[in-house]
Scaffold this motif. Sequence first.
Motif, PDB file in Angstrom:
ATOM      1  N   LYS A  76      12.301   4.983   3.330  1.00 26.81           N
ATOM      2  CA  LYS A  76      10.862   4.799   3.094  1.00 26.81           C
ATOM      3  C   LYS A  76      10.375   3.502   3.736  1.00 26.81           C
ATOM      4  CE  LYS A  76      10.685   7.294  -1.282  1.00 26.81           C
ATOM      5  NZ  LYS A  76      10.500   7.155  -2.734  1.00 26.81           N
ATOM      6  N   ILE A  77      11.170   2.449   3.625  1.00 26.48           N
ATOM      7  CA  ILE A  77      10.797   1.165   4.239  1.00 26.48           C
ATOM      8  C   ILE A  77      10.761   1.301   5.755  1.00 26.48           C
ATOM      9  CG2 ILE A  77      11.554  -1.220   4.635  1.00 26.48           C
ATOM     10  CD1 ILE A  77      12.585  -1.130   1.684  1.00 26.48           C
ATOM     11  N   ASN A 135       0.817  -1.216   0.000  1.00 23.42           N
ATOM     12  CA  ASN A 135       0.000   0.000   0.000  1.00 23.42           C
ATOM     13  C   ASN A 135       0.851   1.266   0.000  1.00 23.42           C
ATOM     14  OD1 ASN A 135      -2.347  -1.510  -0.023  1.00 23.42           O
ATOM     15  ND2 ASN A 135      -2.651  -1.381   2.179  1.00 23.42           N
ATOM     16  N   ASN A 136       2.099   1.148   0.464  1.00 26.92           N
ATOM     17  CA  ASN A 136       3.028   2.280   0.453  1.00 26.92           C
ATOM     18  C   ASN A 136       3.911   2.282  -0.802  1.00 26.92           C
ATOM     19  OD1 ASN A 136       3.093   4.011   3.108  1.00 26.92           O
ATOM     20  ND2 ASN A 136       2.558   1.931   3.709  1.00 26.92           N
ATOM     21  N   ILE A 140      16.584  -5.831   1.043  1.00 21.71           N
ATOM     22  CA  ILE A 140      16.335  -4.710   0.147  1.00 21.71           C
ATOM     23  C   ILE A 140      17.240  -4.830  -1.074  1.00 21.71           C
ATOM     24  CG2 ILE A 140      16.528  -2.197  -0.007  1.00 21.71           C
ATOM     25  CD1 ILE A 140      16.022  -2.438   3.195  1.00 21.71           C
ATOM     26  N   PHE A 141      16.653  -4.610  -2.239  1.00 22.21           N
ATOM     27  CA  PHE A 141      17.394  -4.668  -3.493  1.00 22.21           C
ATOM     28  C   PHE A 141      17.143  -3.387  -4.282  1.00 22.21           C
ATOM     29  CE2 PHE A 141      16.862  -8.999  -2.216  1.00 22.21           C
ATOM     30  CZ  PHE A 141      18.001  -9.652  -2.645  1.00 22.21           C
ATOM     31  N   VAL A 142      18.215  -2.820  -4.813  1.00 25.67           N
ATOM     32  CA  VAL A 142      18.152  -1.613  -5.651  1.00 25.67           C
ATOM     33  C   VAL A 142      19.010  -1.892  -6.884  1.00 25.67           C
ATOM     34  CG1 VAL A 142      18.788   0.831  -5.759  1.00 25.67           C
ATOM     35  CG2 VAL A 142      17.779  -0.089  -3.682  1.00 25.67           C
ATOM     36  N   ALA A 154      20.484   5.466  -4.700  1.00 23.68           N
ATOM     37  CA  ALA A 154      19.041   5.265  -4.522  1.00 23.68           C
ATOM     38  C   ALA A 154      18.721   4.372  -3.325  1.00 23.68           C
ATOM     39  CB  ALA A 154      18.431   4.673  -5.786  1.00 23.68           C
ATOM     40  N   ILE A 155      19.706   3.638  -2.816  1.00 26.15           N
ATOM     41  CA  ILE A 155      19.403   2.697  -1.740  1.00 26.15           C
ATOM     42  C   ILE A 155      19.020   3.409  -0.442  1.00 26.15           C
ATOM     43  CG2 ILE A 155      21.745   2.265  -0.852  1.00 26.15           C
ATOM     44  CD1 ILE A 155      20.837  -0.784  -0.845  1.00 26.15           C
ATOM     45  N   ASP A 156      19.692   4.501  -0.093  1.00 25.09           N
ATOM     46  CA  ASP A 156      19.401   5.188   1.169  1.00 25.09           C
ATOM     47  C   ASP A 156      17.976   5.743   1.227  1.00 25.09           C
ATOM     48  OD1 ASP A 156      20.243   6.127   3.795  1.00 25.09           O
ATOM     49  OD2 ASP A 156      20.201   8.131   2.902  1.00 25.09           O
ATOM     50  N   PRO A 157      17.497   6.474   0.218  1.00 27.18           N
ATOM     51  CA  PRO A 157      16.114   6.962   0.289  1.00 27.18           C
ATOM     52  C   PRO A 157      15.089   5.825   0.318  1.00 27.18           C
ATOM     53  CG  PRO A 157      17.269   7.978  -1.569  1.00 27.18           C
ATOM     54  CD  PRO A 157      18.200   7.007  -0.941  1.00 27.18           C
ATOM     55  N   TYR A 158      15.368   4.740  -0.400  1.00 28.49           N
ATOM     56  CA  TYR A 158      14.438   3.598  -0.413  1.00 28.49           C
ATOM     57  C   TYR A 158      14.390   2.943   0.965  1.00 28.49           C
ATOM     58  CZ  TYR A 158      12.160  -0.685  -2.030  1.00 28.49           C
ATOM     59  OH  TYR A 158      11.307  -1.739  -2.196  1.00 28.49           O
TER      60      TYR A 158
END
Length: 115
Positions: free
Chosen positions: A72-73, A11-12, A56-58, A65-69
């Motif tokens: 969010k998690i 949902n996020n 987590i996979f980026v 991009a990994i830090d902002p993702y």
Amino acid sequence: MVQDIYTHLKNNNLNPYFPGQHRGECEESFVIVMEGTQMPSINSNRIGQQVMDFMIFVPLNSYIAIDPYVKKIRAALKELPYLRKTGGETPIITDDEKEAYTMSIEYVLQKKLEG
């Protein structure tokens, strides 16, 4: 509870998967929701904790991009009152098979033990 966590991440718009579901290379960021070991609370065999691991996979072309993702998690998981962050996190490494950067974050789930 695991399904609730998955649905909350979905949902996020955080692109969750269960183990074994994602196929092929990492073309967009995603997170795998995995259940870990379970242990009873002291003096009880009815309630306890279960380790939850979020892998987590980026995509490999986007290290920054990994830090902002991950943030969010963490923010989405913080909204779930039955999860507690343990502080356990792995370093960021490369996954050659998925063509991705990967790391994991560990939480514990407070739960009623079954059986």
